[in-house]
Motif scaffolding. Structure first.
Motif, short mmCIF file in Angstrom:
data_model
loop_
_atom_site.label_atom_id
_atom_site.label_comp_id
_atom_site.label_asym_id
_atom_site.label_seq_id
_atom_site.Cartn_x
_atom_site.Cartn_y
_atom_site.Cartn_z
N GLY A 166 3.99 3.31 9.53
CA GLY A 166 3.82 4.62 8.84
C GLY A 166 2.98 5.64 9.28
O GLY A 166 2.35 5.21 10.34
N ASP A 167 2.89 6.77 8.59
CA ASP A 167 2.05 7.86 9.28
C ASP A 167 0.69 7.99 8.64
O ASP A 167 -0.28 8.26 9.33
CB ASP A 167 2.99 9.03 9.00
N ARG A 168 0.48 7.37 7.29
CA ARG A 168 -0.99 7.61 6.82
C ARG A 168 -0.99 6.38 5.78
O ARG A 168 -0.11 5.70 5.29
CB ARG A 168 -0.84 9.00 5.80
N TRP A 169 -2.31 6.10 5.71
CA TRP A 169 -2.53 4.95 4.99
C TRP A 169 -2.05 5.13 3.35
O TRP A 169 -1.72 4.24 2.82
CB TRP A 169 -4.20 4.29 5.10
N ASP A 170 -2.42 6.48 3.01
CA ASP A 170 -1.88 6.53 1.71
C ASP A 170 -0.48 7.00 1.66
O ASP A 170 -0.36 7.89 0.41
CB ASP A 170 -3.14 7.44 0.81
N GLN A 171 0.56 6.92 2.37
CA GLN A 171 1.62 7.25 2.27
C GLN A 171 2.32 6.71 0.83
O GLN A 171 3.37 7.45 0.40
CB GLN A 171 2.43 6.90 3.45
N GLY A 172 1.70 5.63 0.38
CA GLY A 172 2.43 5.09 -0.57
C GLY A 172 3.73 3.89 -0.54
O GLY A 172 3.90 3.74 0.64
N TYR A 173 3.81 3.36 -1.46
CA TYR A 173 4.98 2.27 -1.58
C TYR A 173 4.90 1.39 -0.36
O TYR A 173 3.64 0.77 -0.16
CB TYR A 173 6.41 3.21 -1.39
N ASP A 174 5.82 1.26 0.48
CA ASP A 174 5.76 -0.17 1.41
C ASP A 174 4.96 0.26 2.65
O ASP A 174 4.20 -0.81 3.02
CB ASP A 174 7.14 -0.37 2.02
N VAL A 175 4.57 1.45 2.89
CA VAL A 175 3.71 1.64 3.78
C VAL A 175 2.18 1.57 3.48
O VAL A 175 1.56 0.38 4.10
CB VAL A 175 3.75 3.06 4.21
N THR A 176 1.74 1.74 2.51
CA THR A 176 0.53 1.45 1.68
C THR A 176 0.39 -0.10 1.39
O THR A 176 -0.51 -0.71 1.70
CB THR A 176 0.22 2.51 0.60
N ALA A 177 1.58 -0.55 0.98
CA ALA A 177 1.67 -2.03 0.53
C ALA A 177 1.24 -2.68 1.73
O ALA A 177 0.38 -3.67 1.74
CB ALA A 177 2.59 -2.29 0.12
N ARG A 178 1.87 -2.60 3.26
CA ARG A 178 1.49 -3.40 4.14
C ARG A 178 0.20 -3.28 4.42
O ARG A 178 -0.56 -4.15 5.19
CB ARG A 178 2.66 -2.93 5.41
N PHE A 179 -0.35 -2.08 4.43
CA PHE A 179 -1.94 -1.80 5.03
C PHE A 179 -2.71 -2.61 3.90
O PHE A 179 -3.77 -3.23 4.44
CB PHE A 179 -2.13 -0.30 4.87
N LEU A 180 -2.43 -2.44 2.68
CA LEU A 180 -3.45 -3.30 1.76
C LEU A 180 -3.30 -4.90 1.85
O LEU A 180 -4.35 -5.53 1.95
CB LEU A 180 -3.09 -2.85 0.43
N ASP A 181 -2.19 -5.07 2.54
CA ASP A 181 -1.87 -6.72 2.87
C ASP A 181 -2.80 -6.98 4.17
O ASP A 181 -3.73 -7.91 3.89
CB ASP A 181 -0.48 -6.96 3.14
N TYR A 182 -2.98 -6.04 5.04
CA TYR A 182 -3.70 -6.20 5.93
C TYR A 182 -5.32 -6.45 5.47
O TYR A 182 -6.11 -6.99 5.97
CB TYR A 182 -3.75 -5.35 7.08
N CYS A 183 -5.65 -5.19 4.64
CA CYS A 183 -7.21 -5.12 4.07
C CYS A 183 -7.51 -6.52 3.26
O CYS A 183 -8.57 -6.93 3.44
CB CYS A 183 -7.29 -3.96 3.08
#
Length: 228
Positions: A166-183
């Motif tokens: 992903g390019d940005r943490w707030d890109q949305g959908y699956d990109v942000t979902a994966r980041f939130l899973d990390y958090c």
């Protein structure tokens, strides 16, 4: 008098048993596109009874994910509805009304029942999540939370990005979902805490408040972890 009293008590108990529990939520699904190829496929592969059960199961899953055991903790919703319609796109939610595209169902090439289940889990999150008053300016975080719940429920499709992408943490959908899973892996219950804070409005500072690091640093750590 005694017999009358017993009869009245029995009648009241029967009424109490028949009445829905306080705070109970109802779930209803209809298909207004049964005459279309996608509507017919929905009826054959998914069905209204199954869809209503998914709405119920997904709501319970969302409440557990958001740590909302009591109705007092949740958005005030007493009915969640699904309408299958002859529209474009995939699905959208307004208030507590979910609209699913029969065209999407008809054109989907894989396991359509599993896909519809995943889509409904995503949309049910929009019924229950806090902070949607800020959706227009910060849609990425709200769509990311919805896909995070879909991910944790086990309905992430194979075409989603992999962790770290992903390019940005707030890109949305699956990109942000994966980041939130990390958090959430850094502090279990993070997403529940984030959702609760969003009730008061959106702020990037919530990441710092909960995890002790600003979101940009967390994003850098996330990318570094997966070597992306």
């Amino acid at each position: 008098m005694k017999k009358l009293h017993v009869a009245v008590v029995a009648s009241l108990l029967a009424l109490a048993a028949a009445a829905p529990a306080a705070g109970a939520v109802t779930f209803d699904a209809t298909n207004t596109a049964s005459g279309t190829p996608g509507g017919k496929r929905f009826d054959q592969a998914v069905g209204l009874d199954y869809a209503e059960q998914v709405l119920s199961d997904a709501s319970t899953f969302v409440w557990n994910t958001f740590n909302q055991p009591s109705p007092a903790d949740r958005r005030p919703v007493d009915a969640v509805t699904l309408v299958v319609e002859d529209i474009g796109g995939v699905a959208f939610t307004g208030g507590s009304d979910i609209h699913l595209s029969a065209q999407y169902v008809g054109g989907y090439s894989g396991d359509v029942k599993t896909e519809v289940t995943g889509v409904l889990y995503h949309e049910v999150v929009h019924v229950w999540q806090w902070g949607l008053q800020d959706y227009g300016a910060h849609s990425g975080i709200f769509e990311g939370i919805a896909d995070y719940v879909r991910l944790k429920a086990g309905y992430a499709p194979g075409h989603w990005v992999q962790p770290g992408q992903g390019d940005r943490w707030d890109q949305g959908y699956d990109v942000t979902a994966r980041f939130l899973d990390y958090c959430d892996s850094l502090q279990p219950g993070f997403v529940a805490q984030l959702n609760a804070k969003l009730k008061d409005g959106y702020s990037e500072d919530y990441f710092l408040q909960i995890l002790g690091k600003n979101v940009q640093q967390l994003w850098q750590d996330y990318k570094a972890k997966y070597g992306v």
